[in-house]
Design a protein around this motif. Structure first.
Motif, PDB file in Angstrom:
ATOM      1  N   GLY A  17      30.106 -15.794  -3.963  1.00  4.63           N
ATOM      2  CA  GLY A  17      31.206 -15.989  -4.993  1.00  4.63           C
ATOM      3  C   GLY A  17      31.133 -14.681  -5.746  1.00  4.63           C
ATOM      4  O   GLY A  17      31.319 -13.505  -5.249  1.00  4.63           O
ATOM      5  N   ASP A  84      34.330 -19.726 -12.074  1.00  2.94           N
ATOM      6  CA  ASP A  84      33.309 -19.337 -10.938  1.00  2.94           C
ATOM      7  C   ASP A  84      31.938 -18.855 -11.322  1.00  2.94           C
ATOM      8  O   ASP A  84      31.233 -18.117 -10.957  1.00  2.94           O
ATOM      9  CB  ASP A  84      33.942 -18.022 -10.406  1.00  2.94           C
ATOM     10  N   PRO A  87      28.266 -21.047  -8.734  1.00  7.26           N
ATOM     11  CA  PRO A  87      28.347 -20.925  -7.259  1.00  7.26           C
ATOM     12  C   PRO A  87      27.557 -22.122  -6.841  1.00  7.26           C
ATOM     13  O   PRO A  87      26.547 -22.470  -7.203  1.00  7.26           O
ATOM     14  CB  PRO A  87      27.730 -19.775  -6.621  1.00  7.26           C
ATOM     15  N   GLU A 107      30.120 -21.502  -1.745  1.00  8.18           N
ATOM     16  CA  GLU A 107      30.024 -20.150  -1.949  1.00  8.18           C
ATOM     17  C   GLU A 107      28.685 -19.430  -0.969  1.00  8.18           C
ATOM     18  O   GLU A 107      28.731 -18.535  -0.531  1.00  8.18           O
ATOM     19  CB  GLU A 107      29.758 -19.455  -3.187  1.00  8.18           C
ATOM     20  N   THR A 156      31.521 -16.600   2.724  1.00 10.71           N
ATOM     21  CA  THR A 156      30.258 -17.619   2.364  1.00 10.71           C
ATOM     22  C   THR A 156      28.949 -16.894   2.564  1.00 10.71           C
ATOM     23  O   THR A 156      28.790 -16.300   3.388  1.00 10.71           O
ATOM     24  CB  THR A 156      30.438 -18.765   3.141  1.00 10.71           C
TER      25      THR A 156
END
Length: 481
Positions: A17, A84, A87, A107, A156
């Motif tokens: 992320g 964010d 993750p 993530e 990812t």
């Protein structure tokens, strides 16, 4: 020893992320939820507690597509509260298709090379011809390449997480249950990733045996250097246990590697609430990476006549125990030492002597009390882990009075079949969750009692172990390793 001479091993950067992992960034702290992933409300609440405590990544067990959908909901509910900054990591075992789906919603996805395409691990030796072995590697390449394509599309990251005791039968057939086998289990996947130019990878190699964990990570670093790879490493002593024993054991293994500049993320795996792990991980990180820490101001560690001597003026017992374990384990191994002397004016001689023995046991140098290898628990756990461990410990402490030889044993307590019997690789006996309310008992990796009602299992374990060791009384602690 020059405490100020600390340099991180140089690695590439992995993007999880918005979180960057690698030697150009701080050592990251993570943990794993122990709620059921399908308990959306409970999982979100625990995630918030972990973030408040300082977690930078949070892993959830992801057994199937239902859990993937739950993770999607958890992620959506967390976003307005943490943005964010936390993750999520899906922990996938046995079902490669679940890893594919999880890669679309979180993530990072953790896969275990030992069971990614080899789900039918039977702990039996299988002879592979060279052609058969090559065919298995090609099958691995095709499946893993497809997974990496999904990860690339969705940005990812991947964690390749090898655990001692969950190596595939194929790896076991060539390498046995060895550090070399654990390293090769990772390298097979890394070679595919490199050939596909996929770089957002973090590697973990864990064991409940601290010496095995440290030696294997060192061997992996050498092999990656040889093949011109430099992926970030996640450190942890798996199934370390709970309480001070779990903290000391984690510090011995993690500390030995941090002192060498190895490690980019860490987790202290305790059989406690996940938020309790985070202050311990942070203390270890700060001890090695913070130039203002006690390591540089009021501590000395040296070897005198085969004895590791550690002196510190830290007045907080918990920190002192972590620091001492982190320093002493590495020097014990490096100098083949068998004794530790701890010095601190704030604590009693009795307390310092007990801690020195705990560190020696955690480093595998001696065994003076029954050792308990217990998983930290997760959404797969099939019984109340903390209270069960307490009951098993109490039962063994009482039984030790009549059978002192029990002090030389290692007992595994595992929440589910994923963590047992394989993950308690070097335990003598094991207590493993088999189903809701049911427990199976093991001797080594062999099941000796299956699906016992949970309320009977502790007593049956004690009775079986006592019957086994009744004629083996040694009386005194033994030195091992």
């Amino acid at each position: 020893m020059d405490f100020a001479n600390y340099t991180r091993r140089k690695t590439s950067t992995t993007h999880v992320g918005k979180l960057d992992i690698g030697s150009d960034y701080p050592i990251r702290i993570q943990t794993m939820a122990n709620t059921s992933t399908n308990d959306i409300e409970g999982s979100v609440a625990q995630a918030l507690r972990c973030r408040e405590a300082g977690a930078e990544l949070l892993r959830f067990t992801t057994q199937g597509v239902r859990e993937v959908e739950s993770l999607k909901q958890i992620h959506a509910l967390l976003a307005p509260q943490v943005g964010d900054s936390l993750p999520l990591v899906a922990d996938v075992h046995f079902q490669a298709n679940v890893a594919d789906e999880a890669a679309k919603v979180v993530e990072k996805v953790r896969v275990n090379p030992g069971n990614y395409i080899d789900p039918a691990r039977k702990f039996k030796h299988i002879d592979y011809t060279d052609a058969e072995y090559a065919a298995e590697l090609q099958r691995l390449r095709e499946r893993f390449t497809a997974f990496l394509a999904i990860c690339r599309e969705h940005h990812t990251a991947v964690r390749l997480g090898v655990n001692h005791g969950s190596l595939s039968d194929r790896i076991m057939s060539r390498y046995g249950d060895t550090p070399a086998g654990m390293v090769e289990s990772v390298m097979e996947f890394l070679r595919v990733a490199v050939s596909e130019q996929f770089t957002d990878i973090v590697i973990s190699i864990k064991a409940s045996n601290t010496r095995v964990m440290v030696d294997t990570v060192r061997l992996l670093v050498k092999q990656m250097d040889k093949e011109q790879m430099a992926f970030p490493l996640h450190l942890g002593v798996t199934e370390a246990g709970e309480g001070e024993d779990g903290r000391v054991k984690s510090a011995v293994g993690i500390g030995a590697l941090l002192a060498e500049g190895i490690g980019d993320t860490i987790r202290v795996s305790l059989s406690e609430a996940p938020e309790a792990e985070i202050p311990v991980a942070r203390a270890l990180r700060d001890y090695f990476a913070d130039p203002q820490s006690a390591r540089y101001t009021c501590a000395t560690c040296e070897v005198k006549g085969g004895v590791v001597c550690y002196a510190s003026e830290v007045s907080d017992w918990s920190l002192f125990a972590l620091h001492a374990a982190a320093e002493c384990g590495r020097l014990l191994w490096a100098n083949d030492a068998k004794q530790i002397e701890l010095h601190n004016p704030h604590f009693s001689a009795e307390g310092l002597e007990r801690l020195s023995k705990d560190i020696l046991q955690a480093a595998g140098v001696m065994r003076y009390k029954t050792e308990f290898v217990s998983c930290p628990g997760c959404g797969r756990t099939l019984f109340g882990l903390e209270e069960t461990i307490a009951a098993i410990k109490a039962a063994f402490r009482e039984a030790e009075k009549e059978h002192p030889y029990l002090r030389t044993l290692k007992i595994g307590v595992m929440g589910c079949i994923v963590n047992g019997p394989g993950e308690m690789a070097d335990a003598d006996y094991g207590y493993v969750g088999a189903a809701r309310g049911k427990v199976s008992l093991y001797k080594g990796k062999t099941c000796i009692r299956m699906n016992i009602p949970q309320e009977q299992a502790v007593q049956e374990l004690i009775e079986f172990v006592e019957s086994e060791v009744e004629s083996s009384y040694l009386g005194e602690p033994r030195t091992i390793g």
